[in-house]
Design a protein around this motif. Structure first.
Motif, PDB file in Angstrom:
ATOM      1  N   THR A 116       0.807  -1.226   0.000  1.00 35.15           N
ATOM      2  CA  THR A 116       0.000   0.000   0.000  1.00 35.15           C
ATOM      3  C   THR A 116       0.837   1.271   0.000  1.00 35.15           C
ATOM      4  O   THR A 116       0.304   2.366  -0.174  1.00 35.15           O
ATOM      5  CB  THR A 116      -0.930   0.042   1.233  1.00 35.15           C
ATOM      6  N   ARG A 117       2.149   1.142   0.197  1.00 35.45           N
ATOM      7  CA  ARG A 117       3.000   2.340   0.309  1.00 35.45           C
ATOM      8  C   ARG A 117       4.099   2.393  -0.751  1.00 35.45           C
ATOM      9  O   ARG A 117       5.017   3.212  -0.642  1.00 35.45           O
ATOM     10  CB  ARG A 117       3.662   2.363   1.688  1.00 35.45           C
ATOM     11  N   MET A 118       4.007   1.532  -1.748  1.00 33.26           N
ATOM     12  CA  MET A 118       5.106   1.407  -2.705  1.00 33.26           C
ATOM     13  C   MET A 118       5.369   2.684  -3.504  1.00 33.26           C
ATOM     14  O   MET A 118       6.469   2.896  -4.006  1.00 33.26           O
ATOM     15  CB  MET A 118       4.853   0.240  -3.669  1.00 33.26           C
ATOM     16  N   LYS A 119       4.377   3.555  -3.613  1.00 33.72           N
ATOM     17  CA  LYS A 119       4.558   4.797  -4.381  1.00 33.72           C
ATOM     18  C   LYS A 119       4.952   5.988  -3.506  1.00 33.72           C
ATOM     19  O   LYS A 119       5.022   7.124  -3.990  1.00 33.72           O
ATOM     20  CB  LYS A 119       3.289   5.106  -5.184  1.00 33.72           C
ATOM     21  N   GLU A 120       5.213   5.726  -2.228  1.00 34.28           N
ATOM     22  CA  GLU A 120       5.669   6.810  -1.340  1.00 34.28           C
ATOM     23  C   GLU A 120       6.951   7.427  -1.912  1.00 34.28           C
ATOM     24  O   GLU A 120       7.867   6.714  -2.337  1.00 34.28           O
ATOM     25  CB  GLU A 120       5.966   6.259   0.051  1.00 34.28           C
ATOM     26  N   PRO A 121       7.048   8.759  -1.936  1.00 30.10           N
ATOM     27  CA  PRO A 121       8.225   9.422  -2.512  1.00 30.10           C
ATOM     28  C   PRO A 121       9.544   8.933  -1.918  1.00 30.10           C
ATOM     29  O   PRO A 121      10.518   8.723  -2.650  1.00 30.10           O
ATOM     30  CB  PRO A 121       7.977  10.899  -2.206  1.00 30.10           C
ATOM     31  N   ILE A 122       9.589   8.723  -0.596  1.00 25.25           N
ATOM     32  CA  ILE A 122      10.837   8.283   0.020  1.00 25.25           C
ATOM     33  C   ILE A 122      11.241   6.907  -0.494  1.00 25.25           C
ATOM     34  O   ILE A 122      12.415   6.661  -0.768  1.00 25.25           O
ATOM     35  CB  ILE A 122      10.723   8.292   1.574  1.00 25.25           C
ATOM     36  N   ALA A 176      14.626   3.552  -3.915  1.00 29.48           N
ATOM     37  CA  ALA A 176      14.683   2.478  -4.906  1.00 29.48           C
ATOM     38  C   ALA A 176      15.553   2.890  -6.084  1.00 29.48           C
ATOM     39  O   ALA A 176      16.379   2.108  -6.581  1.00 29.48           O
ATOM     40  CB  ALA A 176      13.268   2.133  -5.374  1.00 29.48           C
ATOM     41  N   LYS A 177      15.397   4.135  -6.496  1.00 30.48           N
ATOM     42  CA  LYS A 177      16.213   4.652  -7.597  1.00 30.48           C
ATOM     43  C   LYS A 177      17.673   4.765  -7.190  1.00 30.48           C
ATOM     44  O   LYS A 177      18.593   4.373  -7.929  1.00 30.48           O
ATOM     45  CB  LYS A 177      15.674   6.010  -8.045  1.00 30.48           C
ATOM     46  N   LYS A 178      17.917   5.279  -5.996  1.00 34.12           N
ATOM     47  CA  LYS A 178      19.286   5.478  -5.504  1.00 34.12           C
ATOM     48  C   LYS A 178      20.057   4.168  -5.431  1.00 34.12           C
ATOM     49  O   LYS A 178      21.230   4.098  -5.813  1.00 34.12           O
ATOM     50  CB  LYS A 178      19.243   6.132  -4.128  1.00 34.12           C
ATOM     51  N   LYS A 220      17.150  -0.752  -6.548  1.00 30.82           N
ATOM     52  CA  LYS A 220      16.390  -1.839  -5.962  1.00 30.82           C
ATOM     53  C   LYS A 220      14.900  -1.512  -6.061  1.00 30.82           C
ATOM     54  O   LYS A 220      14.520  -0.384  -6.383  1.00 30.82           O
ATOM     55  CB  LYS A 220      16.775  -2.042  -4.487  1.00 30.82           C
ATOM     56  N   THR A 221      14.045  -2.487  -5.768  1.00 24.03           N
ATOM     57  CA  THR A 221      12.610  -2.225  -5.754  1.00 24.03           C
ATOM     58  C   THR A 221      12.206  -1.643  -4.401  1.00 24.03           C
ATOM     59  O   THR A 221      12.911  -1.824  -3.403  1.00 24.03           O
ATOM     60  CB  THR A 221      11.816  -3.513  -5.991  1.00 24.03           C
ATOM     61  N   PRO A 222      11.067  -0.960  -4.336  1.00 22.02           N
ATOM     62  CA  PRO A 222      10.592  -0.477  -3.032  1.00 22.02           C
ATOM     63  C   PRO A 222      10.463  -1.606  -2.003  1.00 22.02           C
ATOM     64  O   PRO A 222      10.772  -1.412  -0.823  1.00 22.02           O
ATOM     65  CB  PRO A 222       9.235   0.145  -3.366  1.00 22.02           C
ATOM     66  N   ALA A 223      10.028  -2.778  -2.453  1.00 21.01           N
ATOM     67  CA  ALA A 223       9.907  -3.920  -1.536  1.00 21.01           C
ATOM     68  C   ALA A 223      11.267  -4.298  -0.955  1.00 21.01           C
ATOM     69  O   ALA A 223      11.398  -4.578   0.245  1.00 21.01           O
ATOM     70  CB  ALA A 223       9.294  -5.120  -2.266  1.00 21.01           C
ATOM     71  N   GLN A 224      12.279  -4.287  -1.787  1.00 26.67           N
ATOM     72  CA  GLN A 224      13.618  -4.626  -1.309  1.00 26.67           C
ATOM     73  C   GLN A 224      14.149  -3.580  -0.328  1.00 26.67           C
ATOM     74  O   GLN A 224      14.855  -3.921   0.625  1.00 26.67           O
ATOM     75  CB  GLN A 224      14.564  -4.800  -2.495  1.00 26.67           C
ATOM     76  N   ILE A 225      13.809  -2.324  -0.553  1.00 22.69           N
ATOM     77  CA  ILE A 225      14.203  -1.268   0.396  1.00 22.69           C
ATOM     78  C   ILE A 225      13.557  -1.533   1.756  1.00 22.69           C
ATOM     79  O   ILE A 225      14.214  -1.432   2.805  1.00 22.69           O
ATOM     80  CB  ILE A 225      13.795   0.126  -0.130  1.00 22.69           C
ATOM     81  N   LEU A 226      12.273  -1.883   1.770  1.00 27.06           N
ATOM     82  CA  LEU A 226      11.572  -2.142   3.015  1.00 27.06           C
ATOM     83  C   LEU A 226      12.151  -3.351   3.753  1.00 27.06           C
ATOM     84  O   LEU A 226      12.310  -3.319   4.977  1.00 27.06           O
ATOM     85  CB  LEU A 226      10.082  -2.356   2.746  1.00 27.06           C
TER      86      LEU A 226
END
Length: 283
Positions: free
Chosen positions: A203-209, A214-216, A219-225
């Motif tokens: 539900t939060r994958m599009k959060e700006p942070i 993920a770009k930096k 990685k994917t947002p899931a992998q960051i989490l």
């Protein structure tokens, strides 16, 4: 922190080892649970997190049996449902879970799923866990979704002579539900913290942070989490019924989030996406 891998473990107060990432099967339909769990084990997971309430214990145990992996290398968890939070009912649930796991000999960890049943029910259920642990069919015991007052109640009961040790505390934990007070209570007592819904149910994958990180890190947002959870010292329990995502969720050991980025993920929010018995004042 020392470099981690999918084969890394944390030491429990019970003396056993728990792998640093688990494969969750909440809401995984029984008819695909065996297949998905086998895929996870083939991918390298060595930790499966189920529950009586999920109605897929048999399928998890069958996947473990069929995997061909030495039983001692796999960590299997189940939980006492909220409908069985009393001494006698918890005993029934434990026996049922052991029967469902008959093909794999024993259960590594059994948790009280949530602090229902009132004080007498909660403490009775704990007593049932302690007794089952003494038989060796259950190796470690713990709690899930317990608030601070429930934890204090249980600790007082244990110290009064009831016995047992809380090896694991399992909670919904992610940057929008950090539960720092509970984590502090647990870590001061060397209790391993498990994080369910570490991907916030997408539900939060599009959060700006998350998008920025993920770009930096490529990685994917899931992998960051998941990396956030690991660097916090938690045991995340991602779930998926998609082969590619089961694999993706293991590819989190080749980078580190900087301290600045970890700090930026401290949102200060308390926005659980699941139930929240730990903060239910009625319990």
């Amino acid at each position: 922190m020392a470099p981690l891998s999918l084969q890394s473990t944390h030491k429990l107060v019970s003396g056993y080892e728990i792998p640093v990432v688990g494969f969750g099967v909440y809401q995984t339909p029984p008819d695909i649970t065996e297949k998905m769990t086998l895929k996870a084990l083939e991918t390298g997971y060595r930790h499966v997190d189920s529950a009586k309430h999920y109605a897929n214990e048999v399928e998890c145990a069958e996947a473990i049996r069929k995997s061909g992996i030495d039983r001692s290398k796999i960590f299997y968890t189940t939980k006492i449902p909220i409908t069985h939070m009393s001494y006698e009912k918890a005993k029934e649930a434990i026996e049922a879970s052991l029967a469902d796991a008959a093909g794999i000999s024993y259960i590594d960890l059994v948790l009280l799923h949530a602090p229902y049943g009132g004080k007498e029910g909660r403490l009775g259920a704990w007593r049932a866990l302690v007794e089952a642990q003494k038989t060796g069919k259950i190796r470690s015991i713990g709690v899930s979704n317990y608030g601070i007052h429930h934890l204090n109640e249980l600790e007082e009961y244990i110290d009064s002579g009831a016995g047992g040790q809380i090896s694991v505390g399992q909670y919904e934990i992610h940057p929008w539900c950090a539960r720092e007070d509970i984590v502090d209570w647990l870590t001061k007592r060397n209790v391993v913290v498990e994080a369910y819904s570490p991907l916030v149910r997408a539900t939060r994958m599009k959060e700006p942070i998350l998008q920025s990180l993920a770009k930096k890190y490529n990685k994917t947002p899931a992998q960051i989490l998941l990396r956030w959870s690991l660097q916090k010292g938690y045991v995340p329990l991602p779930k998926s019924v998609t082969d590619s995502r089961i694999i993706e969720n293991t590819q989190v050991f080749d980078f580190d989030l900087s301290q600045e980025d970890m700090d930026n993920l401290n949102t200060g929010e308390h926005s659980p996406v699941c139930w929240d018995p730990a903060r239910d004042s009625r319990l």
